[in-house]
Design an enzyme around this catalytic site. Sequence first.
Site, PDB file in Angstrom:
ATOM      1  N   ARG A 187       0.837  -1.212   0.000  1.00 46.87           N
ATOM      2  CA  ARG A 187       0.000   0.000   0.000  1.00 46.87           C
ATOM      3  C   ARG A 187       0.866   1.253   0.000  1.00 46.87           C
ATOM      4  O   ARG A 187       0.546   2.255  -0.658  1.00 46.87           O
ATOM      5  CB  ARG A 187      -0.938  -0.025   1.201  1.00 46.87           C
ATOM      6  CG  ARG A 187      -2.002  -1.120   1.107  1.00 46.87           C
ATOM      7  CD  ARG A 187      -2.649  -1.398   2.449  1.00 46.87           C
ATOM      8  NE  ARG A 187      -3.234  -0.201   3.012  1.00 46.87           N
ATOM      9  CZ  ARG A 187      -3.625  -0.098   4.291  1.00 46.87           C
ATOM     10  NH1 ARG A 187      -3.466  -1.114   5.121  1.00 46.87           N
ATOM     11  NH2 ARG A 187      -4.166   1.022   4.732  1.00 46.87           N
ATOM     12  N   CYS A 248      -0.483   6.973   8.389  1.00 44.57           N
ATOM     13  CA  CYS A 248      -0.981   5.681   7.900  1.00 44.57           C
ATOM     14  C   CYS A 248      -2.091   5.977   6.901  1.00 44.57           C
ATOM     15  O   CYS A 248      -1.956   6.876   6.083  1.00 44.57           O
ATOM     16  CB  CYS A 248      -1.460   4.801   9.059  1.00 44.57           C
ATOM     17  SG  CYS A 248      -2.724   5.549  10.109  1.00 44.57           S
ATOM     18  N   ARG A 249      -3.211   5.265   6.969  1.00 44.45           N
ATOM     19  CA  ARG A 249      -4.338   5.571   6.093  1.00 44.45           C
ATOM     20  C   ARG A 249      -5.291   6.569   6.720  1.00 44.45           C
ATOM     21  O   ARG A 249      -5.732   7.520   6.097  1.00 44.45           O
ATOM     22  CB  ARG A 249      -5.096   4.293   5.731  1.00 44.45           C
ATOM     23  CG  ARG A 249      -6.330   4.537   4.871  1.00 44.45           C
ATOM     24  CD  ARG A 249      -7.101   3.253   4.626  1.00 44.45           C
ATOM     25  NE  ARG A 249      -8.518   3.407   4.955  1.00 44.45           N
ATOM     26  CZ  ARG A 249      -9.297   2.426   5.413  1.00 44.45           C
ATOM     27  NH1 ARG A 249      -8.800   1.234   5.625  1.00 44.45           N
ATOM     28  NH2 ARG A 249     -10.558   2.633   5.678  1.00 44.45           N
ATOM     29  N   LYS A 250      -5.626   6.362   8.004  1.00 48.75           N
ATOM     30  CA  LYS A 250      -6.621   7.222   8.643  1.00 48.75           C
ATOM     31  C   LYS A 250      -6.289   7.551  10.094  1.00 48.75           C
ATOM     32  O   LYS A 250      -7.168   7.868  10.875  1.00 48.75           O
ATOM     33  CB  LYS A 250      -8.001   6.574   8.550  1.00 48.75           C
ATOM     34  CG  LYS A 250      -8.092   5.174   9.162  1.00 48.75           C
ATOM     35  CD  LYS A 250      -9.506   4.607   8.971  1.00 48.75           C
ATOM     36  CE  LYS A 250      -9.610   3.203   9.574  1.00 48.75           C
ATOM     37  NZ  LYS A 250     -10.963   2.632   9.405  1.00 48.75           N
ATOM     38  N   GLY A 251      -5.008   7.487  10.458  1.00 48.33           N
ATOM     39  CA  GLY A 251      -4.599   7.893  11.793  1.00 48.33           C
ATOM     40  C   GLY A 251      -4.763   6.833  12.864  1.00 48.33           C
ATOM     41  O   GLY A 251      -4.762   7.162  14.048  1.00 48.33           O
ATOM     42  N   VAL A 252      -4.893   5.568  12.477  1.00 52.97           N
ATOM     43  CA  VAL A 252      -5.060   4.485  13.463  1.00 52.97           C
ATOM     44  C   VAL A 252      -3.747   3.744  13.685  1.00 52.97           C
ATOM     45  O   VAL A 252      -3.150   3.811  14.756  1.00 52.97           O
ATOM     46  CB  VAL A 252      -6.178   3.514  13.041  1.00 52.97           C
ATOM     47  CG1 VAL A 252      -6.235   2.311  13.998  1.00 52.97           C
ATOM     48  CG2 VAL A 252      -7.519   4.232  13.052  1.00 52.97           C
ATOM     49  N   THR A 253      -3.261   3.040  12.652  1.00 47.26           N
ATOM     50  CA  THR A 253      -2.039   2.266  12.874  1.00 47.26           C
ATOM     51  C   THR A 253      -0.805   3.156  13.026  1.00 47.26           C
ATOM     52  O   THR A 253       0.224   2.703  13.543  1.00 47.26           O
ATOM     53  CB  THR A 253      -1.806   1.233  11.755  1.00 47.26           C
ATOM     54  OG1 THR A 253      -1.635   1.887  10.504  1.00 47.26           O
ATOM     55  CG2 THR A 253      -2.975   0.260  11.681  1.00 47.26           C
ATOM     56  N   SER A 275      -3.861  11.663   7.820  1.00 39.85           N
ATOM     57  CA  SER A 275      -3.032  10.656   7.164  1.00 39.85           C
ATOM     58  C   SER A 275      -3.271  10.586   5.644  1.00 39.85           C
ATOM     59  O   SER A 275      -3.656  11.560   5.016  1.00 39.85           O
ATOM     60  CB  SER A 275      -3.216   9.306   7.848  1.00 39.85           C
ATOM     61  OG  SER A 275      -2.473   9.270   9.059  1.00 39.85           O
TER      62      SER A 275
END
Length: 297
Positions: A187, A248-253, A275
């Site tokens: 990704r 990351c993609r949306k601020g989680v990982t 992100s």
Amino acid sequence: MVQQVLYRALVSTKWLAEAVRANKIGPELRVLDASWYEPGTRNAKKEFQERHIPGASFFDIEECKDKSSPYELMLPSEKHFSDYVGQLGISNQTHIVVYDGDNLGSFYAPRTWWMFRVFGHRTISILNGGFKNWVREGHPVTSEMTRPEPAVFKATLDRSLMKTYEEMVENMKSKRFQVVDSRAEGRYEGTEPEPGREGLEPGHIPGSLNMPFFNFLTEEGFEKSAEEIQSMFQEKKVDLSKPLIATCRKGVTACHIALAAYLCGKPDVAVYDGSWSEWFRRAPLEHKISKWNRNKA
């Protein structure tokens, strides 16, 4: 310079089991299940209702977010956060232990850990190994729902622990902060599709390094040791003595990066809240690196 004393980021299943057995869950110690799963996979609320750690409350990340944002899980306002966690019986004096039920051992718990920290609350820990290992080790579970007495929580946003799109654009020029992306390599490189919302192509912010979050976890779902994590940062030439932003993609990982650095004694990693979801939609084409073939979409 006096070294900052850091609150313990992790507690063991044994420690929490002893606290549950001693009936210590209450105003001074709250347990939160912060599970969330992609729609169509698992139902976090339903699973919580069926079984959870005794005394735990469900932290609904879909409710504790900025619902007016076009992006998925942006931080709520100070008032929204204060009101929401206050209803869970959490005050500014509460020690919180957060976990989730992901098969990896930990997925959304670090996001909740970071949310409390960015709103000024330091006494929060993650259950090392998550619900997966809690169950595997034979610790008690229940379907009995807890209704804690509401408490007063006052959130104070610590802007040093979060970054906005505008600050990320500025960093493209200044390069003051190192940037680490926690998504899977495909990704990040743009060779594998992004999950979730349609229209979001894979790729990464120019200059960012890739450290997939799941590499910080053992096969059993526990956090790796600080020594192992430090070696991982060194291998990627990430200097923990210098400023660092996680994305990351949306601020989680990305919060796994913040947690990993924290375990190495670095508590000041900032998370880019929007992100890649925000960057992809707002940044000019030359500020997006991807090998994605648009004919695939």
